[in-house]
Scaffold this active site. Structure first.
Site, PDB file in Angstrom:
ATOM      1  N   LYS A 269      36.245   5.553  66.557  1.00 26.19           N
ATOM      2  CA  LYS A 269      36.613   6.651  66.688  1.00 26.19           C
ATOM      3  C   LYS A 269      36.475   7.606  65.637  1.00 26.19           C
ATOM      4  O   LYS A 269      36.609   6.830  64.293  1.00 26.19           O
ATOM      5  CB  LYS A 269      38.315   6.603  67.123  1.00 26.19           C
ATOM      6  CG  LYS A 269      38.640   6.281  68.300  1.00 26.19           C
ATOM      7  CD  LYS A 269      40.147   6.157  68.492  1.00 26.19           C
ATOM      8  CE  LYS A 269      40.498   5.609  69.859  1.00 26.19           C
ATOM      9  NZ  LYS A 269      40.258   6.548  71.099  1.00 26.19           N
ATOM     10  N   ARG A 343      41.213  -0.183  80.025  1.00 22.47           N
ATOM     11  CA  ARG A 343      40.911  -0.193  81.353  1.00 22.47           C
ATOM     12  C   ARG A 343      40.474  -2.003  81.532  1.00 22.47           C
ATOM     13  O   ARG A 343      40.465  -2.550  82.175  1.00 22.47           O
ATOM     14  CB  ARG A 343      39.869   0.528  81.919  1.00 22.47           C
ATOM     15  CG  ARG A 343      38.528   0.630  81.416  1.00 22.47           C
ATOM     16  CD  ARG A 343      37.678   1.680  81.646  1.00 22.47           C
ATOM     17  NE  ARG A 343      38.189   2.749  80.862  1.00 22.47           N
ATOM     18  CZ  ARG A 343      37.557   4.120  81.009  1.00 22.47           C
ATOM     19  NH1 ARG A 343      36.567   3.994  82.052  1.00 22.47           N
ATOM     20  NH2 ARG A 343      38.043   5.078  80.468  1.00 22.47           N
TER      21      ARG A 343
HETATM   22  N1  BES Z   1      43.825   4.976  73.549  1.00 19.73           N
HETATM   23  C1  BES Z   1      42.591   5.937  74.021  1.00 19.73           C
HETATM   24  C2  BES Z   1      42.812   7.156  74.685  1.00 19.73           C
HETATM   25  C3  BES Z   1      43.915   7.955  74.229  1.00 19.73           C
HETATM   26  C4  BES Z   1      43.228   9.138  73.383  1.00 19.73           C
HETATM   27  C5  BES Z   1      45.148   7.994  73.974  1.00 19.73           C
HETATM   28  C6  BES Z   1      44.148  10.150  72.866  1.00 19.73           C
HETATM   29  C7  BES Z   1      46.084   8.630  73.295  1.00 19.73           C
HETATM   30  C8  BES Z   1      45.458   9.935  72.840  1.00 19.73           C
HETATM   31  C9  BES Z   1      41.636   5.076  74.936  1.00 19.73           C
HETATM   32  O1  BES Z   1      41.595   3.731  74.648  1.00 19.73           O
HETATM   33  C10 BES Z   1      40.172   5.767  74.773  1.00 19.73           C
HETATM   34  O2  BES Z   1      39.860   5.647  73.588  1.00 19.73           O
HETATM   35  N2  BES Z   1      39.433   6.239  75.712  1.00 19.73           N
HETATM   36  C11 BES Z   1      38.344   6.795  75.620  1.00 19.73           C
HETATM   37  C12 BES Z   1      37.461   6.653  76.807  1.00 19.73           C
HETATM   38  C13 BES Z   1      36.098   6.895  76.709  1.00 19.73           C
HETATM   39  C14 BES Z   1      35.427   6.139  75.905  1.00 19.73           C
HETATM   40  C15 BES Z   1      35.358   6.578  78.247  1.00 19.73           C
HETATM   41  C16 BES Z   1      38.674   8.419  75.926  1.00 19.73           C
HETATM   42  O3  BES Z   1      39.428   8.996  76.317  1.00 19.73           O
HETATM   43  O4  BES Z   1      37.745   8.965  74.884  1.00 19.73           O
HETATM   44 ZN    ZN Z   2      40.007   3.171  73.124  1.00 18.58          ZN
END
Ligand code: BES
Ligand code: ZN
Ligand code: ZN
Length: 489
Positions: A269, A343
């Protein structure tokens, strides 16, 4: 400690009394309180508007040192949440003043056109939740929670609702427990530590506790959980809590996402998205705290909580984009993006829950997608279900507890976006758009015919700033909703 009490303000010495005041109506049945409100209203700076606040000291006729008047706003706008927020703010105000006890005058239910039970419940909740401080990591503890919170009501209300506060406090303690787990920094809640903390508290309540480490996860073929955990030296766990009641043999399974820190993995990230990712175990925290709360309440429901607990880190051992893994249920998944890890761990836990418990209903809670936060903001969770009745029940519990959910669609044709050239599914959608929906559709492939609801709590699980009855950090979102829902399903 929250109590209902009935005292004569003219006779009994009180340190601090809080009086909620409505802008356009007299809402207190007690003549002494009504008279005090009239004194406050004579002052220009206090109208009873929402957010108005006035402190007066040593007023005549009553033995109260300090009276804090708090504006509720207009009568038509008063509801459970307004009362929760007012009680919460009253408690936080008293904490900031370094007080130890407060007495809050409860408005007459009829005057604010509400049921007495709702009035009491919401004020108890706001007060109890507002009394929580997360200051474990501060050397100097500037403030302390209040020792006693009393709600001022008539003598007959004290009698009739004597037992109410115990239930409300137990549920709110659940919320507070979830908050503490979520706010704990990721270096202090590695999977082993978080699992031990959950297991210890669960055993105290006589829940059946099962913990699996890496060896068992490998033996049982939890391929997706292991793939997410691969990059971290902090090895994964699975913890299962069971509350069985003689009243019901028909099990409800709750699954909670437990990523103790989500770096994104090899799809690391960016800087601004990393610092709060300790909150990525909020689903697991809510599920664990709910099981502990219902055990304390001796709930008649039979409930199993399944929590896969992992850390998502990049390293030479980490899963790569392009890897293909075999999940617990046998389907293969191409890892299109290592940051879509939630997921992956969920499908293994859900498939296990379906196979082992054949539940009547399965509900999962997860901080699953940033897309859900884009869609619904930071205060409302996304609800996904094929089952209208179940969805309605979740929405209703959410509205009652103000842990609000908004139903989102699960369009069949969007499933195409999750196709992989090489595996049964890709964990990443082929488009950027509709990310909360495609994530939910991915999960839906692993529940078979089980009645299922998915609640994406990425927005409301965590708050950067404090609100009326919740400090900055974990909010404990989901615990009150689930406790309410489990009574009704
Ligand atoms: N933990 C994150 C989602 C999240 C984002 C929670 C902001 C709380 C605040 C999740 O694991 C994630 O990173 N999701 C990605 C999915 C994508 C790579 C398909 C996202 O939401 O960008
Ligand atoms: Zn994630
Ligand atoms: Zn995540």
């Amino acid at each position: 400690m929250i109590n209902l009490t009935s005292v004569d303000l003219k006779k009994v010495k009180t340190e601090t009394l809080v009086i909620p005041v409505c802008q356009d109506q007299q809402i207190h049945a007690d003549a002494t309180i009504a008279a005090l409100v009239r004194i406050a209203r004579k002052l220009k700076e206090f109208k009873g508007e929402k957010g108005d606040q006035l402190s007066l000291y040593n007023l005549p006729d009553v033995k109260t040192v300090r009276i804090i008047f708090m504006g509720l706003g207009k009568l038509e706008k008063i509801d459970m949440e307004v009362l929760r927020a007012t009680a919460g703010k009253a408690v936080r105000e008293a904490i900031n003043k370094n007080l130890t006890n407060i007495l809050i005058a409860v408005p007459a239910a009829a005057a604010i056109k509400m049921e007495i039970q709702s009035v009491l419940e919401s004020m108890m909740e706001g007060a109890c939740l507002g009394n929580h401080l997360f200051d474990k990591y501060k050397k100097e503890k500037k403030h302390k929670p209040l020792k006693n919170i009393h709600l001022l009501v008539s003598a007959d209300v004290v009698k009739t609702y004597r037992k109410l506060s115990a239930r409300i406090e137990t549920v709110c303690q659940g919320t507070i427990l979830a908050r503490e787990w979520v706010s704990t920094p990721p270096n202090d809640k590695k999977p082993e530590q978080l699992t031990n903390s959950i297991a210890r508290l669960a055993r105290k309540e006589n829940l059946k506790v099962t913990v699996w480490g890496e060896k068992e996860l490998k033996q049982k073929n939890f391929g997706a959980i292991l793939a997410v955990a691969a990059g971290s030296r902090n090895r994964p766990r699975m913890i299962i809590l069971e509350h069985h009641s003689k009243g019901s043999s028909n099990t409800i399974v709750l699954v909670g996402k437990g990523v103790t820190f989500d770096s994104g993995g090899i799809n690391l990230k960016p800087a601004g998205s990393l610092e709060d990712m300790k909150m990525d175990m909020s689903g697991a925290a809510a599920v664990a705290a709910t099981l502990i709360a219902i055990a304390r309440l001796k709930s008649k429901a039979s409930v199993v909580g399944i929590m896969p607990i992992v850390e998502n880190m990049p390293s030479g051992d980490a899963s790569r984009p392009g890897d293909i893994i075999t999940s617990y249920d046998g389907k293969t998944v191409e890892i299109g993006n290592t940051d879509a890890e939630g997921r992956l761990i969920l499908i293994d836990a859900m498939a296990y829950g379906v196979k082992k418990y054949k539940p009547r209903i399965l509900i999962d809670l997860a901080t699953l997608t940033g897309a859900c936060v884009v869609a619904l903001g930071e205060k409302i969770a996304g609800l996904f279900s094929f089952d209208d009745k179940l969805a309605e029940a979740v929405l209703l519990a959410g509205a009652k507890t103000h842990e609000r959910c908004w139903r989102m669609p699960l369009p069949d044709d969007y499933k195409e976006l999750l196709k992989s050239e090489f595996a049964d599914l890709n964990n990443m959608s082929s488009t950027r758009h509709g990310g909360a929906i495609t994530a939910a559709l991915f999960l839906s492939e692993f529940v078979g015919k089980t009645r299922w609801a998915h609640i994406d709590i990425a927005g409301p699980a965590y708050a950067k700033k404090e609100t009326a009855y919740c400090g900055a950090g974990g909010t404990g979102f989901g615990v009150r909703l689930l406790c309410d829902l489990l009574e009704k399903l």
